[in-house]
Design a protein around this motif. Structure first.
Motif, PDB file in Angstrom:
ATOM      1  N   GLU A 367       7.794  -7.115  10.457  1.00 40.57           N
ATOM      2  CA  GLU A 367       7.735  -5.849  11.189  1.00 40.57           C
ATOM      3  C   GLU A 367       8.904  -4.939  10.859  1.00 40.57           C
ATOM      4  OE1 GLU A 367       7.682  -8.793  12.561  1.00 40.57           O
ATOM      5  OE2 GLU A 367       5.716  -9.098  13.507  1.00 40.57           O
ATOM      6  N   GLU A 368      10.104  -5.501  10.800  1.00 44.85           N
ATOM      7  CA  GLU A 368      11.288  -4.691  10.498  1.00 44.85           C
ATOM      8  C   GLU A 368      11.195  -4.076   9.112  1.00 44.85           C
ATOM      9  OE1 GLU A 368      16.104  -5.319   9.793  1.00 44.85           O
ATOM     10  OE2 GLU A 368      14.911  -6.896  10.785  1.00 44.85           O
ATOM     11  N   LEU A 369      10.721  -4.845   8.150  1.00 46.86           N
ATOM     12  CA  LEU A 369      10.587  -4.360   6.780  1.00 46.86           C
ATOM     13  C   LEU A 369       9.576  -3.212   6.706  1.00 46.86           C
ATOM     14  CD1 LEU A 369      11.528  -4.866   3.867  1.00 46.86           C
ATOM     15  CD2 LEU A 369       9.697  -6.532   3.636  1.00 46.86           C
ATOM     16  N   SER A 370       8.449  -3.379   7.382  1.00 48.15           N
ATOM     17  CA  SER A 370       7.434  -2.327   7.373  1.00 48.15           C
ATOM     18  C   SER A 370       7.910  -1.074   8.091  1.00 48.15           C
ATOM     19  CB  SER A 370       6.152  -2.854   8.026  1.00 48.15           C
ATOM     20  OG  SER A 370       5.672  -4.001   7.364  1.00 48.15           O
ATOM     21  N   ARG A 371       8.665  -1.274   9.152  1.00 54.92           N
ATOM     22  CA  ARG A 371       9.158  -0.136   9.920  1.00 54.92           C
ATOM     23  C   ARG A 371      10.248   0.617   9.165  1.00 54.92           C
ATOM     24  NH1 ARG A 371       9.519  -2.715  14.076  1.00 54.92           N
ATOM     25  NH2 ARG A 371      11.687  -3.441  13.897  1.00 54.92           N
ATOM     26  N   GLN A 372      11.106  -0.088   8.475  1.00 55.25           N
ATOM     27  CA  GLN A 372      12.219   0.565   7.778  1.00 55.25           C
ATOM     28  C   GLN A 372      11.721   1.483   6.660  1.00 55.25           C
ATOM     29  OE1 GLN A 372      15.205  -2.114   6.361  1.00 55.25           O
ATOM     30  NE2 GLN A 372      16.227  -0.596   5.082  1.00 55.25           N
ATOM     31  N   TYR A 373      10.675   1.033   5.941  1.00 59.67           N
ATOM     32  CA  TYR A 373      10.176   1.831   4.824  1.00 59.67           C
ATOM     33  C   TYR A 373       8.912   2.604   5.175  1.00 59.67           C
ATOM     34  CZ  TYR A 373      13.492  -0.981   2.181  1.00 59.67           C
ATOM     35  OH  TYR A 373      14.637  -1.589   1.731  1.00 59.67           O
ATOM     36  N   ASN A 374       8.560   2.627   6.468  1.00 56.61           N
ATOM     37  CA  ASN A 374       7.444   3.442   6.972  1.00 56.61           C
ATOM     38  C   ASN A 374       6.152   3.103   6.230  1.00 56.61           C
ATOM     39  OD1 ASN A 374       6.166   5.325   8.572  1.00 56.61           O
ATOM     40  ND2 ASN A 374       6.697   7.061   7.250  1.00 56.61           N
ATOM     41  N   ILE A 375       5.756   1.825   6.323  1.00 52.36           N
ATOM     42  CA  ILE A 375       4.599   1.320   5.592  1.00 52.36           C
ATOM     43  C   ILE A 375       3.339   1.485   6.430  1.00 52.36           C
ATOM     44  CG2 ILE A 375       3.568  -0.702   4.513  1.00 52.36           C
ATOM     45  CD1 ILE A 375       5.965   0.422   3.034  1.00 52.36           C
ATOM     46  N   ASN A 376       2.275   1.966   5.799  1.00 54.65           N
ATOM     47  CA  ASN A 376       0.956   2.012   6.411  1.00 54.65           C
ATOM     48  C   ASN A 376       0.299   0.644   6.189  1.00 54.65           C
ATOM     49  OD1 ASN A 376      -1.603   2.500   7.348  1.00 54.65           O
ATOM     50  ND2 ASN A 376      -2.028   4.230   5.987  1.00 54.65           N
ATOM     51  N   VAL A 377       0.136  -0.103   7.282  1.00 51.41           N
ATOM     52  CA  VAL A 377      -0.325  -1.485   7.154  1.00 51.41           C
ATOM     53  C   VAL A 377      -1.781  -1.566   6.712  1.00 51.41           C
ATOM     54  CG1 VAL A 377       1.346  -2.323   8.829  1.00 51.41           C
ATOM     55  CG2 VAL A 377      -0.906  -1.565   9.609  1.00 51.41           C
ATOM     56  N   TYR A 378      -2.514  -0.497   6.758  1.00 52.64           N
ATOM     57  CA  TYR A 378      -3.928  -0.521   6.400  1.00 52.64           C
ATOM     58  C   TYR A 378      -4.183  -0.101   4.956  1.00 52.64           C
ATOM     59  CZ  TYR A 378      -4.366  -0.760  11.469  1.00 52.64           C
ATOM     60  OH  TYR A 378      -4.244  -1.131  12.779  1.00 52.64           O
ATOM     61  N   THR A 379      -3.138   0.336   4.267  1.00 54.10           N
ATOM     62  CA  THR A 379      -3.282   0.792   2.880  1.00 54.10           C
ATOM     63  C   THR A 379      -2.293   0.049   1.993  1.00 54.10           C
ATOM     64  OG1 THR A 379      -3.913   2.991   3.658  1.00 54.10           O
ATOM     65  CG2 THR A 379      -3.278   2.780   1.345  1.00 54.10           C
ATOM     66  N   PRO A 380      -2.735  -0.577   0.923  1.00 57.72           N
ATOM     67  CA  PRO A 380      -1.798  -1.235   0.006  1.00 57.72           C
ATOM     68  C   PRO A 380      -0.772  -0.238  -0.526  1.00 57.72           C
ATOM     69  CG  PRO A 380      -4.042  -1.899  -0.480  1.00 57.72           C
ATOM     70  CD  PRO A 380      -4.142  -0.789   0.518  1.00 57.72           C
ATOM     71  N   VAL A 395       7.053   5.419  -5.237  1.00 58.68           N
ATOM     72  CA  VAL A 395       6.087   4.806  -4.318  1.00 58.68           C
ATOM     73  C   VAL A 395       4.689   5.278  -4.704  1.00 58.68           C
ATOM     74  CG1 VAL A 395       5.362   4.507  -1.922  1.00 58.68           C
ATOM     75  CG2 VAL A 395       7.788   4.814  -2.451  1.00 58.68           C
ATOM     76  N   ILE A 396       3.706   4.346  -4.576  1.00 55.96           N
ATOM     77  CA  ILE A 396       2.296   4.739  -4.659  1.00 55.96           C
ATOM     78  C   ILE A 396       1.543   4.032  -3.532  1.00 55.96           C
ATOM     79  CG2 ILE A 396       2.233   5.184  -7.137  1.00 55.96           C
ATOM     80  CD1 ILE A 396       0.933   2.429  -7.467  1.00 55.96           C
ATOM     81  N   GLN A 397       0.507   4.722  -3.041  1.00 55.88           N
ATOM     82  CA  GLN A 397      -0.383   4.159  -2.029  1.00 55.88           C
ATOM     83  C   GLN A 397      -1.820   4.425  -2.433  1.00 55.88           C
ATOM     84  OE1 GLN A 397       0.623   5.785   1.803  1.00 55.88           O
ATOM     85  NE2 GLN A 397       2.109   4.170   2.249  1.00 55.88           N
ATOM     86  N   ALA A 398      -2.665   3.419  -2.290  1.00 59.05           N
ATOM     87  CA  ALA A 398      -4.084   3.574  -2.635  1.00 59.05           C
ATOM     88  C   ALA A 398      -4.875   2.510  -1.904  1.00 59.05           C
ATOM     89  CB  ALA A 398      -4.299   3.456  -4.144  1.00 59.05           C
ATOM     90  N   ARG A 399      -6.061   2.884  -1.454  1.00 61.17           N
ATOM     91  CA  ARG A 399      -6.897   1.916  -0.754  1.00 61.17           C
ATOM     92  C   ARG A 399      -7.382   0.820  -1.693  1.00 61.17           C
ATOM     93  NH1 ARG A 399      -8.151   2.863   4.321  1.00 61.17           N
ATOM     94  NH2 ARG A 399      -7.791   4.938   5.200  1.00 61.17           N
ATOM     95  N   GLU A 400      -7.602   1.154  -2.951  1.00 64.29           N
ATOM     96  CA  GLU A 400      -7.978   0.172  -3.961  1.00 64.29           C
ATOM     97  C   GLU A 400      -7.044   0.328  -5.153  1.00 64.29           C
ATOM     98  OE1 GLU A 400     -12.026   0.345  -5.071  1.00 64.29           O
ATOM     99  OE2 GLU A 400     -12.800  -0.074  -3.053  1.00 64.29           O
ATOM    100  N   MET A 401      -6.161  -0.650  -5.309  1.00 64.61           N
ATOM    101  CA  MET A 401      -5.213  -0.620  -6.413  1.00 64.61           C
ATOM    102  C   MET A 401      -5.936  -0.951  -7.717  1.00 64.61           C
ATOM    103  SD  MET A 401      -1.997   0.110  -5.758  1.00 64.61           S
ATOM    104  CE  MET A 401      -0.856   0.257  -4.374  1.00 64.61           C
TER     105      MET A 401
END
Length: 836
Positions: A367-380, A395-401
């Motif tokens: 949780e701390e790691l995701s919160r620190q870097y503002n990660i969207n848990v539903y998107t890789p 950084v890159i974000q995509a629903r299908e890598m």
């Protein structure tokens, strides 16, 4: 039909016409027509042979030929039934008017039910393959249309013009047993052409595939024509290829009929075979050919330490290793509990440039790691960290890598902002050789030292590199203490740079180390003035490359991250042993056969010599006391109750003799295994020592037989059992009517019984009496064994001693030889009596 030889010809024509009707049009793609024609030719050939035979044997062979015809017809009928049995609609349980959605729904339901990993039924795998094949046909509109029209999915069914054109070919042009004449589905030209783009040749494999296997694993199939199993696995192979190829797995197909050299080089001596290639090493696939097994096989090819699991506890340590490893660090955030195969393949391809970590966002402790870097848990999400661990460099974000997206992202971030030159290979990649005047590449090199003293100047250099990153300029640094020759070639031991940092702009001119360069006049301190001077110099180089006025030849860099010599030697030895193991037991074992034959021949000769020598020594020791038997009696009269030194059993002449008691009776006799016999010596307490020693000497040469067991029976304890047994041998071996003086009982000491517990019979050995070969009359000199050891009867005044007792068994070895020959008389009994 005629009754003469011509009946076979008429029968063959009828069979051929019958199967022609069956094979047209529904079974035009099958090989039933081919087999019926072969049957017709066989019958014609048999008719010719019958016409040449004599009249007497013609009828016999005619009956045999008719039987053969019946068998072949039954085989063809069974093949027709098997061909008719495959109906993809029936297998999926749908109607012929079902839509693609219904077909897909039925396939998924049946695939989950009959998957071999979930269904333990022995026929689950075959059922699953049929379901996959049925779905492959019905999901393809063209194949489904061909099946509905012709009952087959062959590619030639959809082209009536081509078939019509073939009908006009002259018969003699195609009359040979080739697949093309019979529309045989095993012809590689008529089968699915999807494998053609993956076909490998020997030179292509050696020059391109093997070097490329250090970047990605390869899945290679060995196939051939006329291969039923190759057709059997084709649907699964296509599905796996479509899935793995987009992930970055290399695919190859080797046709063993045309590329025998390559198939032999790969160690594939049967078709179909599937193997994996990674880092130039071959591994064979040995499990059932299903999608999950092939996917797991590809994952097993990859090293296990490619990706590190990251949580809140270890992410700081992981990201801080960039300085030690001299690599950017990649983090992939995903909600999958298992690392995706795409990410593993990517980590393998870029393992020399990047370090990879995986964060399972659904796991407690992230949780701390995701919160620190503002990660969207539903998107890789994929992040790259370089010199600064508190903020990602990209950084890159995509629903299908997708693989292409990841490759583009990583190829732009393969190096640190100011990477340290730790090897000559890295130097060549970061600072390539100038190819033309329009493709100039400059390297800004910081020559500095290690420790906190130089930390400030290094951070200022990294900040400058971050602000002035361009395609034509690369920023690198080296440690003077670790690369002394390299630093000396640029600085020339100038005193003003001693203990300080310096910056040089370098352009490589060729691959042998020649460079042109320019050193900043003052030492690098990271001040604003230094930044301005360096920026101004880079700007001038765009218009005037002649500013690089100095010229030198740089030595090759030391490989700082290479392991020490001992570890390199150890890794090489382990790798060599592993390769030899794979070559001998898995891959190219046929190529190793001459070496293995030589090794095993040498071992056989060595150990064979040792074994023969050991047996010869034991034989000499066993045979050495035998001449003592013929010595005069006076040599042994000193001690009649104990063995003399010459008559003792050698250490190697040990014979295991067990006592036959009520405890061992069942196992040693009643339940004795078939073919085994128990040789039992009858003795009494006074004669026990002497008889056992003589018994051991006589039977020692027969102890090598595993079907013989040796025991002794106490006459004092089990006389009634023995007398009951000897009653069945009275006629064949009458016992002399001589009785013990004290107890009026017969003396059976020295008798030997060979008992066969399974067949319930025994052979009898009577004690030897000197002077009478037949064993009927005794003399004074030769003690009668049927007399008790006490006082003799009649005129005899001789007293039996130890030697006379031993002489009872003097001819036991001859009797044992006849026992093994099977020439002794056998006495059968109805059942074995109880041993009291």
């Amino acid at each position: 039909m005629n009754s003469g030889p011509g009946c076979l010809k008429e029968m063959g024509l009828l069979v051929f016409q019958f199967f022609c009707q069956w094979s047209r049009p529904k079974y035009r793609g099958s090989w039933i027509l081919y087999q019926s024609l072969v049957l017709h030719f066989c019958l014609m050939h048999m008719e010719t042979l019958l016409s040449r035979l004599p009249k007497g044997r013609e009828m016999e062979l005619k009956k045999l030929s008719i039987s053969l015809v019946v068998v072949l017809v039954l085989v063809l009928v069974l093949q027709i039934l098997s061909a008719v049995d495959f109906d993809p609609y029936r297998i999926l349980g749908i109607s012929r008017t079902s839509s693609q959605a219904d077909i897909k729904k039925a396939y998924k339901k049946l695939a989950r039910e009959w998957h071999p990993d979930k269904n333990k039924d022995p026929g689950a795998e075959d059922k699953f393959i049929q379901i996959s094949k049925a779905y492959e046909i019905l999901s393809n509109e063209e194949k489904r249309s061909n099946f509905d029209r012709y009952g087959d999915v062959g590619e030639n069914q959809g082209y009536p013009q081509q078939q019509q054109h073939r009908q006009f070919h002259h018969f003699h042009e195609s009359f040979y047993f080739d697949e093309s004449f019979f529309h045989f589905p095993f012809n590689s030209e008529r089968r699915d052409s999807s494998d053609e783009k993956y076909l490998l040749h020997f030179s292509h494999y050696v020059n391109e595939i093997v070097p490329d296997s250090f970047k990605k694993p390869y899945l290679i199939k060995i196939t051939s024509d006329w291969c039923f199993s190759c057709i059997h696995i084709e649907p699964v192979w296509k599905e796996v290829v479509q899935e793995l190829e987009v992930l970055g797995v290399g695919i190859g197909v080797v046709h063993a009929g045309y590329e025998r050299r390559l198939a032999h080089h790969l160690g594939a001596h049967s078709t179909p075979s599937i193997l994996g290639l990674i880092n130039g090493k071959i591994s064979f696939f040995h499990n059932a050919v299903i999608r999950e097994n092939l996917r797991q096989f590809v994952e097993s090819l990859l090293p296990g330490n490619l990706i590190e699991k990251i949580t809140d506890k270890n992410y700081v340590r992981y990201l801080s290793n960039w300085k030690k490893e001299n690599k950017p660090h990649v983090l992939l955030f995903d909600h999958m509990p298992v690392v995706p195969l795409l990410y593993k393949l990517t980590a393998f391809a870029y393992r020399d440039y990047l370090s990879f970590g995986y964060v399972y966002v659904g796991l407690r402790g992230t949780e701390e790691l995701s919160r620190q870097y503002n990660i969207n848990v539903y998107t890789p999400t994929m992040m790259i960290f370089k010199e600064h661990i508190d903020k990602p460099a990209d950084v890159i974000q995509a629903r299908e890598m997708k693989k292409q997206l990841i490759d583009d992202f990583l190829s732009q971030n393969k190096f640190l902002l100011a990477a340290r030159l730790t090897s000559q290979k890295l130097f060549r990649e970061l600072c390539p050789v100038k190819k033309s005047h329009r493709q100039r590449k400059y390297c800004v090199v910081l020559l500095t030292g290690e420790g906190d003293k130089f930390a400030k100047t290094y951070e200022a250099f990294v900040a400058f590199a971050l602000a002035n990153t361009k395609d034509t300029v690369r920023f690198v640094h080296i440690y003077n203490d670790r690369q002394r020759d390299f630093a000396h070639a640029l600085l020339m031991d100038d005193e003003k740079y001693w203990g300080k940092s310096a910056v040089a702009i370098v352009e490589r001119r060729n691959n042998v180390g020649r460079v042109v360069y320019k050193i900043l006049e003052d030492a690098w301190k990271g001040s604003e003035e230094d930044n301005f001077m360096l920026l101004d110099l880079l700007a001038q180089l765009r218009t005037d490359p002649g500013l690089l006025s100095s010229d030198t030849v740089l030595p090759d860099l030391n490989d700082e991250l290479a392991p020490v010599f001992f570890l390199r030697w150890l890794y090489s030895a382990i790798e060599y042993v592993s390769d030899c193991w794979d070559s001998v037991f898995h891959n190219n074992w046929r190529e190793m056969m001459p070496l293995l034959s030589l090794i095993f021949s040498a071992l056989f000769i060595l150990f064979g010599t040792v074994i023969v020598q050991a047996f010869s020594d034991s034989s000499d020791e066993r045979d050495s006391p035998l001449p003592q038997k013929e010595e005069p009696n006076e040599n042994n009269e000193k001690n009649d109750t104990t063995f003399s030194k010459e008559n003792r059993i050698p250490k190697k002449g040990f014979v295991e003799v067990t006592e036959l008691t009520d405890v061992t009776y069942t196992s040693n006799l009643v339940r004795l295994r078939p073919g085994h016999m128990n040789v039992v010596l009858i003795l009494s307490n006074p004669t026990k020592t002497s008889l056992l020693q003589k018994f051991a000497l006589e039977v020692y040469t027969f102890t090598g037989s595993s079907c013989l067991h040796f025991s002794f029976l106490s006459l004092d304890k089990h006389r009634e059992w023995l007398e009951y047994l000897l009653e069945f041998a009275q006629d064949a071996a009458p016992i002399p009517n001589q009785y013990d003086k004290h107890f009026l009982e017969r003396d059976y000491t020295g008798y030997v019984l060979a008992l066969n517990g399974h067949k319930k019979y025994f052979c009898l050995f009577k004690p030897h009496r000197s002077g009478d070969e037949g064993g009927t009359v005794g003399s004074c000199e030769d003690y009668d064994p049927l007399l008790h050891t006490g006082e003799a009867r009649g005129k005899s005044s001789c007293s039996p001693g130890s030697k006379q007792v031993k002489n009872k068994l003097s001819k036991l070895s001859l009797w044992m030889e006849r026992l093994l020959e099977g020439s002794l008389q056998r006495f059968y009994i109805p059942s074995w009596p109880a041993l009291d």
